[in-house]
Design a protein around this motif. Structure first.
Motif, mmCIF file in Angstrom:
data_model
loop_
_atom_site.group_PDB
_atom_site.id
_atom_site.type_symbol
_atom_site.label_atom_id
_atom_site.label_comp_id
_atom_site.label_asym_id
_atom_site.label_seq_id
_atom_site.Cartn_x
_atom_site.Cartn_y
_atom_site.Cartn_z
ATOM 1 N N ASP A 184 -9.732 22.049 6.885
ATOM 2 C CA ASP A 184 -9.100 21.247 7.948
ATOM 3 C C ASP A 184 -8.792 22.072 9.196
ATOM 4 O O ASP A 184 -7.781 21.856 9.867
ATOM 5 C CB ASP A 184 -7.802 20.591 7.443
ATOM 6 C CG ASP A 184 -8.026 19.730 6.210
ATOM 7 O OD1 ASP A 184 -9.094 19.112 6.123
ATOM 8 O OD2 ASP A 184 -7.139 19.687 5.337
ATOM 9 N N LYS A 241 2.868 17.762 -8.880
ATOM 10 C CA LYS A 241 3.308 16.830 -7.833
ATOM 11 C C LYS A 241 4.689 17.225 -7.318
ATOM 12 O O LYS A 241 4.952 17.173 -6.102
ATOM 13 C CB LYS A 241 3.349 15.412 -8.406
ATOM 14 C CG LYS A 241 3.861 14.337 -7.447
ATOM 15 C CD LYS A 241 2.939 14.174 -6.255
ATOM 16 C CE LYS A 241 3.262 12.907 -5.452
ATOM 17 N NZ LYS A 241 4.618 12.884 -4.925
ATOM 18 N N ASP A 245 5.577 18.244 -3.427
ATOM 19 C CA ASP A 245 6.653 17.600 -2.665
ATOM 20 C C ASP A 245 7.613 18.650 -2.101
ATOM 21 O O ASP A 245 8.078 18.533 -0.958
ATOM 22 C CB ASP A 245 7.414 16.616 -3.548
ATOM 23 C CG ASP A 245 6.583 15.378 -3.901
ATOM 24 O OD1 ASP A 245 5.589 15.122 -3.190
ATOM 25 O OD2 ASP A 245 6.920 14.696 -4.885
ATOM 26 N N CYS A 249 4.126 18.579 1.258
ATOM 27 C CA CYS A 249 2.711 18.227 1.398
ATOM 28 C C CYS A 249 2.408 16.842 0.855
ATOM 29 O O CYS A 249 1.310 16.587 0.337
ATOM 30 C CB CYS A 249 1.843 19.249 0.671
ATOM 31 S SG CYS A 249 1.863 20.885 1.413
ATOM 32 N N GLY A 250 3.373 15.946 0.955
ATOM 33 C CA GLY A 250 3.162 14.606 0.430
ATOM 34 C C GLY A 250 1.936 13.918 0.993
ATOM 35 O O GLY A 250 1.261 13.152 0.298
ATOM 36 N N ARG A 251 1.619 14.184 2.265
ATOM 37 C CA ARG A 251 0.472 13.548 2.908
ATOM 38 C C ARG A 251 -0.783 14.408 2.851
ATOM 39 O O ARG A 251 -1.848 13.975 3.262
ATOM 40 C CB ARG A 251 0.806 13.240 4.369
ATOM 41 C CG ARG A 251 1.933 12.240 4.544
ATOM 42 C CD ARG A 251 2.249 12.031 6.014
ATOM 43 N NE ARG A 251 1.096 11.540 6.754
ATOM 44 C CZ ARG A 251 1.075 11.391 8.082
ATOM 45 N NH1 ARG A 251 2.155 11.708 8.798
ATOM 46 N NH2 ARG A 251 0.006 10.929 8.678
ATOM 47 N N HIS A 252 -0.644 15.628 2.360
ATOM 48 C CA HIS A 252 -1.789 16.540 2.294
ATOM 49 C C HIS A 252 -1.811 17.218 0.926
ATOM 50 O O HIS A 252 -1.748 18.440 0.816
ATOM 51 C CB HIS A 252 -1.709 17.584 3.405
ATOM 52 C CG HIS A 252 -1.715 17.015 4.787
ATOM 53 N ND1 HIS A 252 -2.855 16.551 5.393
ATOM 54 C CD2 HIS A 252 -0.701 16.824 5.669
ATOM 55 C CE1 HIS A 252 -2.560 16.100 6.601
ATOM 56 N NE2 HIS A 252 -1.270 16.254 6.790
ATOM 57 N N LEU A 253 -1.933 16.402 -0.127
ATOM 58 C CA LEU A 253 -1.855 16.958 -1.470
ATOM 59 C C LEU A 253 -3.003 17.921 -1.766
ATOM 60 O O LEU A 253 -2.826 18.897 -2.503
ATOM 61 C CB LEU A 253 -1.859 15.814 -2.492
ATOM 62 C CG LEU A 253 -0.598 14.932 -2.515
ATOM 63 C CD1 LEU A 253 -0.759 13.815 -3.525
ATOM 64 C CD2 LEU A 253 0.629 15.781 -2.851
ATOM 65 N N LYS A 254 -4.181 17.679 -1.196
ATOM 66 C CA LYS A 254 -5.309 18.571 -1.468
ATOM 67 C C LYS A 254 -5.064 19.964 -0.908
ATOM 68 O O LYS A 254 -5.571 20.950 -1.441
ATOM 69 C CB LYS A 254 -6.594 17.978 -0.894
ATOM 70 C CG LYS A 254 -7.152 16.834 -1.731
ATOM 71 C CD LYS A 254 -8.523 16.400 -1.235
ATOM 72 C CE LYS A 254 -9.100 15.316 -2.124
ATOM 73 N NZ LYS A 254 -10.439 14.878 -1.664
ATOM 74 N N ARG A 255 -4.310 20.045 0.190
ATOM 75 C CA ARG A 255 -3.971 21.373 0.713
ATOM 76 C C ARG A 255 -3.061 22.113 -0.260
ATOM 77 O O ARG A 255 -3.151 23.329 -0.419
ATOM 78 C CB ARG A 255 -3.270 21.250 2.059
ATOM 79 C CG ARG A 255 -4.141 20.754 3.193
ATOM 80 C CD ARG A 255 -3.362 20.796 4.492
ATOM 81 N NE ARG A 255 -4.131 20.281 5.623
ATOM 82 C CZ ARG A 255 -3.687 20.256 6.874
ATOM 83 N NH1 ARG A 255 -2.473 20.714 7.149
ATOM 84 N NH2 ARG A 255 -4.440 19.770 7.848
#
Length: 398
Positions: A184, A241, A245, A249-255
């Motif tokens: 990214d 998970k 959190d 990184c809730g919106r970018h879990l793959k990172r």
């Protein structure tokens, strides 16, 4: 002269001025050429960062001395050099140069060329352009995953610096407080809020110290297995998970995934190290080893369920009956690894690559392209063609 005569004369002058033939426009003055840069123009040395990209060092050097990076590039190149309007962007481009251009850079920075080559991978002999004279090229980073640079940790390196990835899409900073990523367009994760990740790095260093590059290679294998589990929400999905959190990184879990699995990676890597010892015997039992791993994770599926799948691939490449060779313990440990492991150029954590070739973020159960040499039969090419396919002509052990 009467007032009327004066007014008439003034009117005639205005008329003549309005209707006069325009004078030919003069040519704009040519911009003066900037004087060639000299070492005195760069009095402040940007500190060398091991593993930094060449473009990153040039940008940092220019910023420290109020010199535009494109002027630095032009000083290294013989002849006309076109630089993009946006200038040098280390996250998008790397600077490649010839041997003569490297000598120019060494003189400008007042540093030995050998010192620059030790610090910057892009300046090593095998990376220099094989062209006569002083030549510089601004080359875009390849688009494939793991090719782009990593954003450097600003805490112990320097804000704005970029590191070569060397095939790694991410790794922790040696300080243990940041994870550096190249996906990214580059990102950083602050991991100091999760002490377990710091402890995992300490365990990784200990394993690398004890087993050498073979230990680091096993960590790379374990990391691939853990990412498989992460994608399929297996083994420690709830724990991972929670860590993601905590990292925000809730919106970018793959990172977050490569970092949050690190403690479990080390538990698995240490178990893999034990199997490497056991499998020197022809009667070593992979089933018993899987049972031990399942017990360590408290996940029965690792022994006989879906969670076993990635370890099944790994055991095919690491079967019982290994025959190590070499004069030292480190050489013997490395020699018994499968040929899909390649000895890293440098020692330390996160230098080796894995023999398991699935790519995080791409399908795990299908092939993205067919290898022209093995047609996807070899495990190296089960997911996509590998440059070290064992059936490729001229292929040799790593």
């Amino acid at each position: 002269m009467t007032k009327r005569t004066a007014a008439a004369t003034q009117g005639d002058s205005l008329f003549d001025a309005v209707n006069a033939e325009p004078e030919p426009a003069s040519k704009p003055a040519a911009k003066p050429r900037p004087k060639p840069l000299k070492p005195a123009d760069l009095p402040l040395h940007a500190p060398l960062i091991h593993g930094e990209t060449t473009a990153s060092l040039l940008v940092r050097t220019g910023a420290a001395n109020a010199v535009a990076p494109d002027l630095l590039l032009k000083a290294l190149h013989a002849g006309r050099l076109t630089v993009p309007a946006a200038g040098v962007q280390p996250q998008q481009h790397e600077v490649r140069m010839s041997a003569e251009a490297l000598e120019r850079l060494a003189k400008l920075l007042d540093r030995p060329a050998e010192q620059l080559q030790r610090a910057l991978p892009g300046l090593r002999a095998e990376q220099l352009l094989d062209e006569p004279g002083a030549v510089v090229r601004l080359v875009p980073w390849p688009e494939e995953l793991g090719a782009g640079p990593l954003r450097a940790c600003p805490l112990c390196m320097e804000d704005g610096a970029w590191l070569t990835a060397d095939g790694h899409r991410w790794r922790p900073c040696p300080c243990g407080r940041r994870w550096m990523g190249g996906d990214d367009g580059g990102f950083l994760l602050e991991t100091s809020l999760l002490p377990d990740l710091g402890r995992a790095l300490v365990r990784h260093r200990a394993m690398d110290h004890h087993l050498g590059p073979a230990g680091d290679a096993l960590v790379a294998d374990a990391h691939q297995v853990a990412l498989w589990w992460w994608v399929n929400k297996q083994v420690a999905a709830d724990r991972w998970k929670e860590r993601a959190d905590a990292l925000g990184c809730g919106r970018h879990l793959k990172r977050a995934a490569p970092a949050v699995v690190y403690p479990e990676v080390m538990t698995l890597a240490e178990a893999m190290g034990r199997w490497e010892q056991q499998r020197r015997k022809t009667d070593a039992s992979a089933a018993e080893w899987l049972a031990e791993v399942a017990e360590a994770f408290e996940v029965p599926g690792i022994e006989r369920g879906r969670e076993r799948e990635p370890l099944r691939y790994w055991l095919q490449l690491h079967p019982a009956g290994a025959e190590p060779a070499g004069d030292t313990s480190a050489e013997r440990r490395w020699s018994q690894l499968p040929r899909l492991h390649h000895r890293p150029a440098e020692h330390g954590p996160w230098r080796a690559t894995s023999c398991l070739r699935w790519t995080f973020g791409q399908p795990l159960t299908s092939t993205t392209a067919i290898c022209p040499y093995c047609q996807g039969r070899a495990l190296s090419c089960a997911w996509s063609p590998a440059p070290d396919c064992p059936e490729k002509p001229g292929s040799s052990d790593g």
